[in-house]
Design a protein around this motif. Structure first.
Motif, PDB file in Angstrom:
ATOM      1  N   VAL A  59       0.683  -1.158  -0.283  1.00  0.00           N
ATOM      2  CA  VAL A  59       0.130  -0.124  -0.009  1.00  0.00           C
ATOM      3  C   VAL A  59       0.843   1.333   0.008  1.00  0.00           C
ATOM      4  O   VAL A  59       0.766   2.110  -0.848  1.00  0.00           O
ATOM      5  CB  VAL A  59      -0.959  -0.110   1.110  1.00  0.00           C
ATOM      6  CG1 VAL A  59      -1.739   1.185   1.455  1.00  0.00           C
ATOM      7  CG2 VAL A  59      -1.898  -1.254   1.316  1.00  0.00           C
ATOM      8  N   ALA A  60       1.838   1.279   0.998  1.00  0.00           N
ATOM      9  CA  ALA A  60       2.624   2.531   1.059  1.00  0.00           C
ATOM     10  C   ALA A  60       3.458   2.439  -0.247  1.00  0.00           C
ATOM     11  O   ALA A  60       3.559   3.896  -0.839  1.00  0.00           O
ATOM     12  CB  ALA A  60       3.699   2.414   2.125  1.00  0.00           C
ATOM     13  N   GLY A  61       3.970   1.626  -0.871  1.00  0.00           N
ATOM     14  CA  GLY A  61       4.718   1.801  -2.157  1.00  0.00           C
ATOM     15  C   GLY A  61       3.910   2.209  -3.160  1.00  0.00           C
ATOM     16  O   GLY A  61       4.030   3.092  -3.996  1.00  0.00           O
ATOM     17  N   ALA A  62       2.684   1.545  -3.341  1.00  0.00           N
ATOM     18  CA  ALA A  62       1.753   2.089  -4.492  1.00  0.00           C
ATOM     19  C   ALA A  62       1.521   3.691  -4.488  1.00  0.00           C
ATOM     20  O   ALA A  62       1.443   4.168  -5.304  1.00  0.00           O
ATOM     21  CB  ALA A  62       0.576   1.179  -4.397  1.00  0.00           C
ATOM     22  N   LEU A  63       1.208   3.885  -3.090  1.00  0.00           N
ATOM     23  CA  LEU A  63       0.599   5.406  -2.963  1.00  0.00           C
ATOM     24  C   LEU A  63       1.952   6.368  -3.096  1.00  0.00           C
ATOM     25  O   LEU A  63       1.753   7.720  -3.614  1.00  0.00           O
ATOM     26  CB  LEU A  63       0.044   5.636  -1.651  1.00  0.00           C
ATOM     27  CG  LEU A  63      -1.300   4.903  -1.423  1.00  0.00           C
ATOM     28  CD1 LEU A  63      -1.828   5.175   0.032  1.00  0.00           C
ATOM     29  CD2 LEU A  63      -2.151   5.242  -2.536  1.00  0.00           C
ATOM     30  N   GLN A  64       3.191   5.875  -2.654  1.00  0.00           N
ATOM     31  CA  GLN A  64       4.218   6.713  -2.852  1.00  0.00           C
ATOM     32  C   GLN A  64       4.888   6.862  -4.421  1.00  0.00           C
ATOM     33  O   GLN A  64       5.029   7.789  -4.863  1.00  0.00           O
ATOM     34  CB  GLN A  64       5.502   5.969  -2.124  1.00  0.00           C
ATOM     35  CG  GLN A  64       6.690   6.831  -2.086  1.00  0.00           C
ATOM     36  CD  GLN A  64       7.974   6.188  -1.083  1.00  0.00           C
ATOM     37  OE1 GLN A  64       8.133   5.030  -1.654  1.00  0.00           O
ATOM     38  NE2 GLN A  64       8.460   7.026  -0.284  1.00  0.00           N
ATOM     39  N   ASP A  65       4.628   5.791  -5.052  1.00  0.00           N
ATOM     40  CA  ASP A  65       5.135   5.715  -6.562  1.00  0.00           C
ATOM     41  C   ASP A  65       4.033   6.504  -7.281  1.00  0.00           C
ATOM     42  O   ASP A  65       4.511   7.184  -8.406  1.00  0.00           O
ATOM     43  CB  ASP A  65       5.100   4.294  -6.998  1.00  0.00           C
ATOM     44  CG  ASP A  65       6.597   3.748  -6.813  1.00  0.00           C
ATOM     45  OD1 ASP A  65       7.297   4.048  -6.086  1.00  0.00           O
ATOM     46  OD2 ASP A  65       6.946   2.660  -7.437  1.00  0.00           O
ATOM     47  N   ASP A  66       2.866   6.517  -6.942  1.00  0.00           N
ATOM     48  CA  ASP A  66       1.776   7.357  -7.686  1.00  0.00           C
ATOM     49  C   ASP A  66       1.861   8.910  -7.250  1.00  0.00           C
ATOM     50  O   ASP A  66       1.016   9.634  -7.855  1.00  0.00           O
ATOM     51  CB  ASP A  66       0.367   6.547  -7.570  1.00  0.00           C
ATOM     52  CG  ASP A  66      -0.730   7.448  -8.298  1.00  0.00           C
ATOM     53  OD1 ASP A  66      -1.535   8.355  -7.943  1.00  0.00           O
ATOM     54  OD2 ASP A  66      -0.659   7.024  -9.715  1.00  0.00           O
ATOM     55  N   THR A  67       2.719   9.063  -6.302  1.00  0.00           N
ATOM     56  CA  THR A  67       2.577  10.609  -5.619  1.00  0.00           C
ATOM     57  C   THR A  67       1.192  10.878  -5.186  1.00  0.00           C
ATOM     58  O   THR A  67       0.924  12.189  -5.179  1.00  0.00           O
ATOM     59  CB  THR A  67       3.357  11.502  -6.515  1.00  0.00           C
ATOM     60  OG1 THR A  67       2.491  11.946  -7.885  1.00  0.00           O
ATOM     61  CG2 THR A  67       4.588  11.226  -6.857  1.00  0.00           C
ATOM     62  N   ARG A  68       0.425   9.782  -4.701  1.00  0.00           N
ATOM     63  CA  ARG A  68      -0.763  10.312  -4.167  1.00  0.00           C
ATOM     64  C   ARG A  68      -0.786  10.540  -2.689  1.00  0.00           C
ATOM     65  O   ARG A  68      -1.578  11.369  -2.162  1.00  0.00           O
ATOM     66  CB  ARG A  68      -1.755   8.970  -4.483  1.00  0.00           C
ATOM     67  CG  ARG A  68      -3.226   9.152  -3.993  1.00  0.00           C
ATOM     68  CD  ARG A  68      -3.896  10.392  -4.470  1.00  0.00           C
ATOM     69  NE  ARG A  68      -5.151  10.674  -3.978  1.00  0.00           N
ATOM     70  CZ  ARG A  68      -5.247  11.616  -2.914  1.00  0.00           C
ATOM     71  NH1 ARG A  68      -4.200  11.949  -2.236  1.00  0.00           N
ATOM     72  NH2 ARG A  68      -6.503  11.707  -2.278  1.00  0.00           N
ATOM     73  N   ALA A  69       0.080  10.143  -2.031  1.00  0.00           N
ATOM     74  CA  ALA A  69       0.372  10.337  -0.554  1.00  0.00           C
ATOM     75  C   ALA A  69       1.814  10.605  -0.107  1.00  0.00           C
ATOM     76  O   ALA A  69       2.727  10.193  -0.986  1.00  0.00           O
ATOM     77  CB  ALA A  69      -0.278   9.206   0.282  1.00  0.00           C
ATOM     78  N   VAL A  70       1.955  11.220   0.920  1.00  0.00           N
ATOM     79  CA  VAL A  70       3.495  11.328   1.495  1.00  0.00           C
ATOM     80  C   VAL A  70       3.358  10.245   2.471  1.00  0.00           C
ATOM     81  O   VAL A  70       2.796  10.077   3.408  1.00  0.00           O
ATOM     82  CB  VAL A  70       3.390  12.771   2.159  1.00  0.00           C
ATOM     83  CG1 VAL A  70       4.774  12.952   3.039  1.00  0.00           C
ATOM     84  CG2 VAL A  70       3.248  13.886   1.187  1.00  0.00           C
ATOM     85  N   ILE A  71       4.475   9.408   2.267  1.00  0.00           N
ATOM     86  CA  ILE A  71       4.759   8.528   3.390  1.00  0.00           C
ATOM     87  C   ILE A  71       5.761   9.025   4.268  1.00  0.00           C
ATOM     88  O   ILE A  71       6.827   9.815   4.312  1.00  0.00           O
ATOM     89  CB  ILE A  71       5.721   7.182   2.456  1.00  0.00           C
ATOM     90  CG1 ILE A  71       4.805   6.746   1.359  1.00  0.00           C
ATOM     91  CG2 ILE A  71       5.810   6.330   3.770  1.00  0.00           C
ATOM     92  CD1 ILE A  71       3.416   6.681   1.628  1.00  0.00           C
ATOM     93  N   ALA A  72       5.232   8.993   5.657  1.00  0.00           N
ATOM     94  CA  ALA A  72       6.035   9.453   6.726  1.00  0.00           C
ATOM     95  C   ALA A  72       6.205   8.224   7.839  1.00  0.00           C
ATOM     96  O   ALA A  72       5.585   7.455   7.910  1.00  0.00           O
ATOM     97  CB  ALA A  72       5.292  10.555   7.408  1.00  0.00           C
TER      98      ALA A  72
END
Length: 491
Positions: A308-321
């Motif tokens: 989940v984190a990798g998909a949202l990060q690669d799509d620049t949909r979310a900031v991973i913190a």
């Protein structure tokens, strides 16, 4: 752990609590009239195995049954592969389905074998282990009055199992603690509440996923819709908390990522056989379009959480913190055996949409935020257990152009960090105390005590103070700032 049932054409990632150890199964077909060169079977080695088997049967100090010897041999073979392949007895095979449905017996911890001991990967929320205060990375050295050294992982797991309501004591070694810690617990029937939600502040929602189950995608959708309704029909920002989430059903993780993505890949897998190559893509519709999202992760975020984190990060949909994740990027296929058992065998690696292998690397956050305890003791924080620290962890293929070879822990630094002020760090007296018990499961997240969550909310509000990896004040890059600004839906 990512598990595939070949005939069902689905992938699953099972957080096993303390319910499954390792084992193996062996099936050897030997054609006596063919040489090993013709068959590809090491006949000489098999003869040696048979000779040793016979010597143990006749000369060992005590009689040993055939089943015990064969299971021991099978265990040794599979355990030599990687930390996640294993043999599932018929009862354990049935238990997988119970676990993925979110109800099983035990203490509620994901464990792994490490150099003859048992290490905690992550405790599951609202379970005896979490309530007692067990931490990711704790090394279990004694179960009641039995020392763990010398036991197989399965034997240790069997000792931790028991009837709900029965008592058990675990003695653990913890980084930073001079003496072993003892945790007295009562076994329970584990019913994991996969999704929890609340409002952190007017307009700002919070969704916590403790473990990915079959219904998690549906539950997250309902939680988000309920938060939108309670906040006047619109959210200014959302924190998706995946900390200490050891994984779960992969389909649940794909559904959660799909809730926030409307195009492109979510995850894909690659293995030696064509059946191991699969792709999962996002559907056109998505929730919270234009709403900023911060995903919180840490060293206890593994497998499905990393997808989940990798998909949202690669799509620049979310900031991973948060902190670098565990790095569990392999897929296990469950192969049924004739005796009703099953072989859980690593058959593929999974990759983020941009072709990154997470195996032994994990997801490096866009913004690194330590806990107060990690900030106070950076030396201990660097030694937290991850996939790359496990003996015989799978090393990615250096010939694959999409990945880099990894043969040890990767200690990468984020370009951007949020560090606590000196006044926020725990005092030496506080650090010496026994860890406080977690809050009740139905309590609201505590922004005062939870530094990472408080800073995630500050990021959404635009009030966070960043520093570079050298400790100097820094501004968030424009690409990151844009992700943290509310936008019109569809932009």
């Amino acid at each position: 752990m990512s598990i595939r049932f070949p005939r069902a054409k689905t992938l699953s990632s099972v957080a096993l609590g303390i319910v499954i150890g390792t084992g193996l199964s062996m099936a050897i077909g030997v054609q006596a009239d063919k040489s090993s060169q013709d068959t590809g079977i090491p006949l000489e080695d098999i003869r040696t195995f048979s000779e040793i088997f016979g010597k143990i049967k006749t000369d060992y100090v005590k009689p040993v049954g055939d089943k015990k010897l064969m299971e021991g041999a099978i265990n040794g073979m599979v355990e030599s592969l990687d930390p996640h392949s294993g043999y599932l007895t018929p009862d354990m095979f049935k238990e997988i389905q119970i676990v993925t449905d979110g109800k099983f017996g035990g203490l509620g911890i994901e464990v792994t074998a490490e150099r003859g001991f048992v290490k905690v990967v992550a405790p599951i929320d609202d379970t005896p282990a979490a309530r007692a205060g067990l931490h990711a990375g704790d090394l279990i050295i004694k179960i009641d009055n039995t020392m763990v050294k010398g036991l197989t992982l399965q034997q240790a797991v069997d000792k931790m199992r028991g009837e709900p309501g029965s008592k058990i004591s675990l003695t653990v070694l913890r980084e930073g603690q001079a003496k072993p810690l003892t945790f007295n617990m009562v076994r329970d029937q584990i019913r994991v509440q996969s999704v929890k939600s609340s409002s952190l502040a007017p307009g700002y929602g919070y969704v916590r996923i403790t473990q990915f189950q079959q219904q998690t995608g549906h539950d997250v959708r309902i939680a988000v819709q309920d938060l939108v309704k309670k906040n006047g029909g619109k959210l200014e920002g959302l924190v998706l908390d995946l900390r200490n989430n050891p994984g779960g059903v992969l389909n649940g993780a794909v559904e959660v990522a799909d809730l926030f993505l409307d195009k492109g890949l979510i995850v894909y897998t690659k293995g030696r056989v064509a059946d191991s190559d699969m792709q999962f893509k996002a559907s056109p519709s998505a929730l919270l379009k234009g709403t900023p999202i911060v995903v919180l992760v840490n060293e206890g975020s593994a497998s499905a959480s990393e997808i989940v984190a990798g998909a949202l990060q690669d799509d620049t949909r979310a900031v991973i913190a948060g902190m670098q994740t565990f790095g569990k990027g392999s897929v296990q296929s469950v192969l049924p055996m004739a005796n009703g058992a099953a072989l859980k065998l690593t058959t593929a690696l999974y990759y983020t949409p941009k072709g990154r292998s997470i195996q032994a690397r994990g997801i490096v956050p866009d913004v690194e935020i330590p806990t107060l305890e990690e900030a106070a003791n950076q030396e201990s924080a660097a030694d937290l257990l991850r996939e790359a620290d496990l003996s015989q962890h799978l090393v990615t293929d250096s010939e694959d152009k999409d990945v880099m070879q990894v043969d040890g822990p990767i200690k990468e630094k984020s370009r951007l960090m949020i560090q606590p002020l000196p006044s926020e760090l725990p005092s030496p007296e506080a650090k010496a105390k026994e860890p406080e018990l977690p809050q009740a499961s139905n309590s609201k997240p505590d922004l005062v005590k939870d530094f990472q969550l408080r800073q995630a909310l500050n990021m959404l509000k635009g009030t966070a103070t960043y520093v570079s990896d050298k400790g100097k004040p820094a501004k968030a890059p424009e690409s990151l700032s844009m992700l943290l600004l509310p936008r019109a839906a569809g932009q």
